[in-house]
Design an enzyme around this catalytic site. Sequence first.
Site, mmCIF file in Angstrom:
data_model
loop_
_atom_site.group_PDB
_atom_site.id
_atom_site.type_symbol
_atom_site.label_atom_id
_atom_site.label_comp_id
_atom_site.label_asym_id
_atom_site.label_seq_id
_atom_site.Cartn_x
_atom_site.Cartn_y
_atom_site.Cartn_z
ATOM 1 N N LYS A 126 49.188 54.301 40.030
ATOM 2 C CA LYS A 126 48.975 53.580 38.765
ATOM 3 C C LYS A 126 50.182 53.790 37.881
ATOM 4 O O LYS A 126 50.889 54.797 38.018
ATOM 5 C CB LYS A 126 47.740 54.133 38.046
ATOM 6 C CG LYS A 126 47.167 53.197 36.996
ATOM 7 C CD LYS A 126 46.226 52.195 37.624
ATOM 8 C CE LYS A 126 45.753 51.165 36.649
ATOM 9 N NZ LYS A 126 44.669 50.349 37.264
ATOM 10 N N ASP A 166 46.990 45.197 34.951
ATOM 11 C CA ASP A 166 45.842 45.929 34.400
ATOM 12 C C ASP A 166 45.806 45.493 32.930
ATOM 13 O O ASP A 166 46.327 44.407 32.610
ATOM 14 C CB ASP A 166 46.031 47.459 34.570
ATOM 15 C CG ASP A 166 44.748 48.249 34.296
ATOM 16 O OD1 ASP A 166 43.901 48.337 35.182
ATOM 17 O OD2 ASP A 166 44.581 48.773 33.163
HETATM 18 P P1 NDP Z 1 42.956 42.549 29.802
HETATM 19 O O1 NDP Z 1 44.133 43.074 29.105
HETATM 20 O O2 NDP Z 1 42.993 41.198 30.419
HETATM 21 O O3 NDP Z 1 41.673 42.585 28.850
HETATM 22 C C1 NDP Z 1 41.228 43.773 28.275
HETATM 23 C C2 NDP Z 1 40.110 43.448 27.314
HETATM 24 O O4 NDP Z 1 39.532 44.642 26.829
HETATM 25 C C3 NDP Z 1 40.591 42.700 26.095
HETATM 26 O O5 NDP Z 1 39.565 41.864 25.638
HETATM 27 C C4 NDP Z 1 40.888 43.811 25.117
HETATM 28 O O6 NDP Z 1 40.819 43.410 23.780
HETATM 29 C C5 NDP Z 1 39.803 44.803 25.438
HETATM 30 N N1 NDP Z 1 40.298 46.170 25.219
HETATM 31 C C6 NDP Z 1 41.326 46.764 25.837
HETATM 32 N N2 NDP Z 1 41.538 47.993 25.378
HETATM 33 C C7 NDP Z 1 40.623 48.184 24.439
HETATM 34 C C8 NDP Z 1 40.347 49.249 23.600
HETATM 35 N N3 NDP Z 1 41.046 50.404 23.628
HETATM 36 N N4 NDP Z 1 39.299 49.115 22.754
HETATM 37 C C9 NDP Z 1 38.599 47.964 22.733
HETATM 38 N N5 NDP Z 1 38.830 46.895 23.511
HETATM 39 C C10 NDP Z 1 39.835 47.004 24.351
HETATM 40 O O7 NDP Z 1 42.603 43.666 30.904
HETATM 41 P P2 NDP Z 1 41.685 43.519 32.202
HETATM 42 O O8 NDP Z 1 40.558 42.582 31.949
HETATM 43 O O9 NDP Z 1 42.584 43.307 33.345
HETATM 44 O O10 NDP Z 1 41.127 45.014 32.314
HETATM 45 C C11 NDP Z 1 39.872 45.415 31.759
HETATM 46 C C12 NDP Z 1 39.392 46.671 32.441
HETATM 47 O O11 NDP Z 1 39.220 46.413 33.855
HETATM 48 C C13 NDP Z 1 40.345 47.871 32.392
HETATM 49 O O12 NDP Z 1 39.576 49.064 32.377
HETATM 50 C C14 NDP Z 1 41.095 47.785 33.713
HETATM 51 O O13 NDP Z 1 41.611 49.047 34.092
HETATM 52 C C15 NDP Z 1 39.962 47.341 34.624
HETATM 53 N N6 NDP Z 1 40.341 46.690 35.879
HETATM 54 C C16 NDP Z 1 41.174 45.622 35.915
HETATM 55 C C17 NDP Z 1 41.461 45.009 37.122
HETATM 56 C C18 NDP Z 1 42.313 43.789 37.204
HETATM 57 O O14 NDP Z 1 42.475 43.272 38.317
HETATM 58 N N7 NDP Z 1 42.845 43.268 36.112
HETATM 59 C C19 NDP Z 1 40.939 45.527 38.379
HETATM 60 C C20 NDP Z 1 40.004 46.609 38.231
HETATM 61 C C21 NDP Z 1 39.747 47.166 37.017
HETATM 62 P P3 NDP Z 1 42.064 42.661 23.075
HETATM 63 O O15 NDP Z 1 41.987 41.237 23.556
HETATM 64 O O16 NDP Z 1 41.807 42.803 21.624
HETATM 65 O O17 NDP Z 1 43.278 43.375 23.543
HETATM 66 O O1 2IT Z 2 42.261 49.030 38.428
HETATM 67 C C1 2IT Z 2 42.599 48.252 39.345
HETATM 68 O O2 2IT Z 2 42.094 48.301 40.462
HETATM 69 C C2 2IT Z 2 43.620 47.234 39.042
HETATM 70 N N1 2IT Z 2 44.075 47.159 37.909
HETATM 71 C C3 2IT Z 2 44.102 46.320 40.123
HETATM 72 C C4 2IT Z 2 45.157 46.995 40.945
HETATM 73 C C5 2IT Z 2 45.852 46.121 41.959
HETATM 74 O O3 2IT Z 2 46.767 46.666 42.602
HETATM 75 O O4 2IT Z 2 45.514 44.955 42.127
#
Ligand code: NDP
Ligand code: 2IT
Length: 448
Positions: A126, A166
Amino acid sequence: MSYVDEVYSYVVEKNPAQPEFHQAVKEVLESLRVVIEANEEEYKKDALLERLCTPERQILFRVPWVDDKGQTHVNNGFRIQFNSAIGPYKGGLRFHPSVNLGIIKFLGFEQIFKNSLTGLPIGGGKGGCDFDPKGKSDNEIMRFCQSFMTELYRHIGADTDVPAGDIGVGGREIGYLYGQYKRIRNVYEGVLTGKGLTYGGSLARTEATGYGLLYCTNAMLKANNVDIKGKTIAVSGAGNVAIYAIQKAQQLGAKPVTCSDSTGWIYDPEGIDVELLREVKEVKRARLTEYAAKRPSAEYHEKKNGEHGVWNVKVDIALPCATQNELDLDDAKALVANGVIAVAEGANMPTTIEATQYFQQNKVLFICGKASNAGGVATSALEMSQNSERLSWTFEEVDSKLQGIMENIFKNADEAAKKYGKEGDYVAGANIAGFLKVAEAMKAQGIV
Ligand code: NDP
Ligand code: 2IT
């Protein structure tokens, strides 16, 4: 002191002031206790758990960049290459002001087990930066990404370490990062996933984490004779994971009624309008107030005093899809009091340990992110396969593989829980199933 407790104390002592990392290790070690105790002598002799909890390599670097006004800024970059026993390091990059070493280590640690659960050959890693993309121009984002990659490029490669997105890293950032990597290295290789479709990306990678979350949730519900059709859902977040979780939930006949961002949350009793949400968040990168302004049925609530909002709505299913520790014990109590049936994590470690235990004690079906959000990284591994064979698969082909992988993850977690006397504890099942493959590979490869 048992070996598990010894190792937990060792991790806390060696990694001071990293509470999220301690939390992630504690959760895993607790659920592995039955397996460790059965093999304690062998694991202890090989210091297997100490090795598992210590990153193979930690890279910390300076990221200087110049804003549109000519002012120079300095951010802190990280890449944690945690474990390569079963494949090249694989895991996303997070750009958010809260990023620090402990957060990247918790994420890298969880990635080891998640990636193992996918059944695909990917190790755990990561990275990220304490850079805040909010309010930055496209040119500032580009210059920042170029500076970040100018250091990172020497540590990664298609067979070494393959980052992805992420929080704060989506298609735009991956494009700039990829461009700079290619320019420096002069190779066109699948060094990042989540790439655009015109330059080696995979169809369905954008949707994969959210879709995968619903495939896994649905598998868990079906195994417990619950039909997802007609169920109301509280979703937190409004980013990549939340948006496609909402879309797939609707396709399966359920009704998501909430979403949130860092400043506020929406309750939309008619069901979230996912196309409007995409327009507001993916295209305009705007606040949820814009969603509420265009949707008469929606209520907008400003977040006050760190409250989480969405968990007080009466729903059947909760899908936390924003960030770590966004669902605490008070939230769990509110959800249980309102009759929640199931909780599945879209984000990484969104539920505190106390909240998880409360759900489990109250017989709420609960599955952890290492299992339920693995669809993103699994599809990243499918993108790596396509890049290696220099072919692109159709959306249907990738989506059907994703569905199969998620159903298999649930099945493996369920079976491992049963085998180790923890039937219905899908957290333990997922951790055990993920761990066993990595432990076996580490043992086979000797003391490295
Ligand atoms: P994005 O940046 O696309 O979206 C994140 C969302 O969560 C936004 O709406 C953001 O609000 C909100 N957010 C982020 N940080 C905070 C915080 N500290 N407090 C409150 N709200 C917050 O990220 P993802 O959707 O990609 O990721 C969301 C979660 O999923 C994370 O935990 C990530 O690690 C996990 N994840 C992501 C994967 C992926 O493929 N993208 C895979 C597996 C897990 P705002 O719009 O105001 O920033
Ligand atoms: O938390 C996760 O699994 C991710 N942000 C996706 C990682 C990836 O390599 O696609």
